[in-house]
Design a protein around this motif. Structure first.
Motif, PDB file in Angstrom:
ATOM      1  N   MET A  85       1.134  -1.136  -0.241  1.00 57.13           N
ATOM      2  CA  MET A  85      -0.043   0.357   0.102  1.00 57.13           C
ATOM      3  C   MET A  85       0.940   1.102  -0.134  1.00 57.13           C
ATOM      4  O   MET A  85       1.881   0.794   0.587  1.00 57.13           O
ATOM      5  N   ARG A  86       0.682   2.431  -1.152  1.00 57.05           N
ATOM      6  CA  ARG A  86       1.529   3.369  -1.344  1.00 57.05           C
ATOM      7  C   ARG A  86       0.873   4.386  -0.873  1.00 57.05           C
ATOM      8  O   ARG A  86      -0.083   4.633  -0.352  1.00 57.05           O
ATOM      9  N   LEU A  87       1.602   5.279   0.347  1.00 53.44           N
ATOM     10  CA  LEU A  87       1.188   6.354   1.148  1.00 53.44           C
ATOM     11  C   LEU A  87       1.502   7.854   0.162  1.00 53.44           C
ATOM     12  O   LEU A  87       2.961   7.794  -0.244  1.00 53.44           O
ATOM     13  N   LEU A  88       1.441   8.361   0.542  1.00 55.81           N
ATOM     14  CA  LEU A  88       1.465  10.175   0.142  1.00 55.81           C
ATOM     15  C   LEU A  88       0.746  11.260   1.634  1.00 55.81           C
ATOM     16  O   LEU A  88      -0.223  11.080   1.702  1.00 55.81           O
ATOM     17  N   LEU A  89       2.350  11.607   2.148  1.00 55.32           N
ATOM     18  CA  LEU A  89       1.716  12.586   3.546  1.00 55.32           C
ATOM     19  C   LEU A  89       2.068  13.791   3.002  1.00 55.32           C
ATOM     20  O   LEU A  89       3.610  14.113   1.840  1.00 55.32           O
ATOM     21  N   MET A  90       1.796  14.422   3.367  1.00 52.53           N
ATOM     22  CA  MET A  90       1.632  16.423   3.110  1.00 52.53           C
ATOM     23  C   MET A  90       0.863  16.807   4.104  1.00 52.53           C
ATOM     24  O   MET A  90      -0.309  16.157   4.478  1.00 52.53           O
ATOM     25  N   THR A  91       1.558  18.745   4.490  1.00 48.70           N
ATOM     26  CA  THR A  91       1.011  19.040   5.461  1.00 48.70           C
ATOM     27  C   THR A  91       1.085  20.580   4.663  1.00 48.70           C
ATOM     28  O   THR A  91       1.732  20.792   4.258  1.00 48.70           O
ATOM     29  N   ASP A  92      -0.143  21.652   5.473  1.00 45.66           N
ATOM     30  CA  ASP A  92       0.823  23.308   5.078  1.00 45.66           C
ATOM     31  C   ASP A  92       0.629  23.215   3.699  1.00 45.66           C
ATOM     32  O   ASP A  92       1.886  24.296   3.341  1.00 45.66           O
ATOM     33  N   THR A  93      -0.668  22.937   3.470  1.00 48.53           N
ATOM     34  CA  THR A  93      -0.158  23.709   1.767  1.00 48.53           C
ATOM     35  C   THR A  93      -0.151  24.888   1.550  1.00 48.53           C
ATOM     36  O   THR A  93       0.423  25.388   0.522  1.00 48.53           O
ATOM     37  N   HIS A  94      -1.303  25.967   2.735  1.00 55.09           N
ATOM     38  CA  HIS A  94      -1.151  26.939   1.776  1.00 55.09           C
ATOM     39  C   HIS A  94      -1.695  27.487   0.918  1.00 55.09           C
ATOM     40  O   HIS A  94      -1.360  29.167   0.933  1.00 55.09           O
ATOM     41  N   LEU A  95      -2.847  27.339   0.311  1.00 54.74           N
ATOM     42  CA  LEU A  95      -2.861  27.179  -1.431  1.00 54.74           C
ATOM     43  C   LEU A  95      -4.083  28.510  -0.702  1.00 54.74           C
ATOM     44  O   LEU A  95      -5.428  28.400   0.377  1.00 54.74           O
ATOM     45  N   PRO A  96      -4.840  29.722  -1.117  1.00 54.02           N
ATOM     46  CA  PRO A  96      -3.864  29.899  -2.022  1.00 54.02           C
ATOM     47  C   PRO A  96      -1.910  31.368  -1.937  1.00 54.02           C
ATOM     48  O   PRO A  96      -1.680  31.917  -2.472  1.00 54.02           O
ATOM     49  N   LYS A  97      -2.423  31.724  -0.677  1.00 53.93           N
ATOM     50  CA  LYS A  97      -1.260  32.407   0.284  1.00 53.93           C
ATOM     51  C   LYS A  97       0.148  31.585  -0.578  1.00 53.93           C
ATOM     52  O   LYS A  97       0.874  32.834  -1.053  1.00 53.93           O
ATOM     53  N   ARG A  98       0.388  30.875  -0.080  1.00 50.59           N
ATOM     54  CA  ARG A  98       2.203  30.820  -0.451  1.00 50.59           C
ATOM     55  C   ARG A  98       2.444  30.087  -1.896  1.00 50.59           C
ATOM     56  O   ARG A  98       3.207  30.151  -2.121  1.00 50.59           O
TER      57      ARG A  98
END
Length: 166
Positions: free
Chosen positions: A1-14
């Motif tokens: 099982m493949r995982l993708l981890l992200m956080t703090d995308t702050h769109l569209p400010k960053r």
């Protein structure tokens, strides 16, 4: 099982949009984790529509519309491996002990807030992962995200991916 981890995308400010290398990972991931600070609902809509399974929480920069759609803490059991997701864990000093006490029945804790990639293991065995931010590197050399796999109830192949400058 493949995982993708992200956080703090702050769109569209960053950034105006998620980076292409991160978007290219979406169809390959069985489970996508997002540890908060979306800022806009459009990013949540995008990940909900393109992810096989999304495990996500709101962050301190997320307003009432996102808080109405997302929990403060999320849990997932993947092949017997127990995950928790939360945005903030407090200061770096003492993080492992604090989180192990707060999440005693968890194997892997995915968190965000600092924009600083983090991969440590508490004395109890709790693995703590912060994938950094794919859009706001702050004092880090690169914007980042993580991938990993779950095989036979074990977390494997945890990889931090640096993104090219925008």
């Amino acid at each position: 099982m493949r995982l993708l981890l992200m956080t703090d995308t702050h769109l569209p400010k960053r950034a105006k949009e998620l980076p292409e290398p991160l978007l290219a990972e979406l169809p390959r991931a069985d489970v996508v984790f997002h540890a908060g600070d979306w800022v806009d609902e459009a990013t949540l809509d995008l990940l909900e529509s393109r992810s096989r399974r999304l495990v996500a929480v709101y962050g301190n920069n997320d307003g009432p519309p996102l808080r109405a759609r997302l929990p403060e803490t999320a849990y997932a059991d993947l092949d017997g491996l127990r995950f928790a997701v939360i945005h903030e864990t407090g200061p770096a000093q003492g993080r492992e002990t604090r989180c192990a006490a707060r999440f005693p029945d968890t194997d892997v804790l995915v968190f965000g807030h600092s924009h600083i990639p983090w991969d440590t293991t508490a004395p109890t065995g709790l693995r703590l992962l912060n994938p950094g931010s794919p859009t706001d590197r702050r004092r880090q050399p690169h914007c980042t995200y993580m991938t990993a796999t779950v095989t036979d109830g074990r977390l494997r192949d945890v990889t931090l991916h640096p993104l090219p400058p925008r």
